[in-house]
Design an enzyme around this catalytic site. Structure first.
Site, mmCIF file in Angstrom:
data_model
loop_
_atom_site.group_PDB
_atom_site.id
_atom_site.type_symbol
_atom_site.label_atom_id
_atom_site.label_comp_id
_atom_site.label_asym_id
_atom_site.label_seq_id
_atom_site.Cartn_x
_atom_site.Cartn_y
_atom_site.Cartn_z
ATOM 1 N N ASP A 227 0.833 -1.207 0.000
ATOM 2 C CA ASP A 227 0.000 0.000 0.000
ATOM 3 C C ASP A 227 0.866 1.256 0.000
ATOM 4 O O ASP A 227 0.422 2.322 0.434
ATOM 5 C CB ASP A 227 -0.943 0.000 1.200
ATOM 6 C CG ASP A 227 -0.191 0.003 2.532
ATOM 7 O OD1 ASP A 227 0.890 -0.617 2.594
ATOM 8 O OD2 ASP A 227 -0.664 0.606 3.503
ATOM 9 N N GLU A 228 2.088 1.151 -0.499
ATOM 10 C CA GLU A 228 3.004 2.286 -0.558
ATOM 11 C C GLU A 228 2.983 2.951 -1.928
ATOM 12 O O GLU A 228 3.172 2.288 -2.959
ATOM 13 C CB GLU A 228 4.436 1.846 -0.239
ATOM 14 C CG GLU A 228 4.664 1.460 1.218
ATOM 15 C CD GLU A 228 6.128 1.221 1.507
ATOM 16 O OE1 GLU A 228 6.573 1.553 2.616
ATOM 17 O OE2 GLU A 228 6.829 0.700 0.624
#
Length: 316
Positions: A227-228
């Site tokens: 989720d970066e």
């Protein structure tokens, strides 16, 4: 794999100054099932026609007044659309065959031609051409995959590094500022564990689309994995622009999502590093933004932090 539909939909151009020859070729091709056949009796128009339509096969008569087939082939080479010119020449002069092949033709049909032989040569040449196109498409797809995230279609780390290097070089040369925004989602792991990986993937794709919509066209939104996300802000008038964009990004991410019939809420934490204040190279800026992100998450999440100092000075 070339399908029957690929053959029937292949784009074919007939070039001949004799109307009876054109009609004969058109009838033969229609009977063979080819649906996309065009013809011209003007050899001077071939260049523009092929430039605009990218034919899979050009049936080219060599003997034409004003501009013969050899001149047409030389002109077509100027298009530089690849190394493959899909030309099958038609000639009544046996002595022209070798010259035609050395001039760029891939095969030839002798006049008067046998229908069965002509259909076979056309089919065989189209098969090579269509396979070549599939290979080109596959190569482009592989090149794109090497630079883009498979799930979201966003640039990956490799392409991000290239864009960041360009942005820094531009800012340095023009004495401007730019920024790096490091972002991850608050509580994404919990959602992934609760609703499953499919829901997580759907959310990541939706977030990616919102991030792209929230920033400017010249900015780059990349996914590093999980989720970066990282956003390279190309050129800013001042540091406040980065703050405004960080707020806009957080607001876009925090709007409700509808996934698998459920309303899902998600927020983001953001760390921002500004060139040249927080670093003058890609690595330092990324580390500075990452440290600022850590600080934003440590102090409560759903917030942003501007880097306080270059990453290399953090422990000095």
């Amino acid at each position: 794999m070339v399908t029957t539909a690929d053959f029937h939909n292949a784009r074919i151009l007939i070039v001949d100054d004799q109307e009876t020859n054109v009609q004969l070729m058109e009838q033969m091709l229609r009977e063979a099932g080819y649906c996309s056949v065009t013809s011209t009796m003007d050899p001077h128009s071939v260049y523009a026609l092929h430039r605009d339509n990218h034919y899979d096969l050009i049936l080219l008569d060599l003997q034409m007044p004003g501009m013969d087939g050899f001149q047409v082939m030389e002109k077509l080479k100027e298009l530089k659309t690849g190394d493959y010119l899909p030309i099958l020449v038609i000639t009544a002069q046996p002595g022209h065959m070798l010259r035609a092949l050395t001039s760029g033709a891939k095969d030839f049909i002798s006049k008067p031609f046998d229908m069965m032989e002509a259909k076979t040569r056309i089919h065989n040449m189209l098969e090579v051409r269509l396979l070549y196109k599939q290979l080109e498409h596959f190569s482009r797809k592989m090149a794109s995959l090497a630079l883009h995230d498979e799930l979201t279609g966003l640039p990956n780390r490799r392409l991000l590094m290239e864009r960041l290097s360009l942005s820094i070089a531009y800012a340095r040369r023009n004495k401007r500022i730019m920024a790096v925004m490091y972002l991850d989602l608050d509580g994404f792991k919990l959602l992934n564990d609760t609703l499953g990986h499919d829901a997580g993937d759907t959310l990541l794709s939706m977030v990616a689309a919102r991030l792209v919509a929230a920033v400017r066209q010249e900015d780059t939104v990349a996914r590093l994995g999980g989720d970066e996300f990282v956003i390279a802000l190309w050129e800013l008038s001042n540091a406040d622009d980065a703050v405004d964009l960080a707020s806009k990004v957080m607001k876009a991410v925090s709007q409700p999502y509808s996934i698998q019939g459920r309303d899902v809420s998600m927020t983001a934490s953001v760390g921002v590093a500004i060139y040249p204040t927080h670093g003058e190279d890609v690595e330092t800026l990324m580390k500075s933004a990452d440290l600022a992100l850590y600080e934003a998450k440590r102090t409560g999440k759903n917030d942003y932090r501007i880097a306080s100092q270059p990453a290399g000075d953090a422990h000095s």
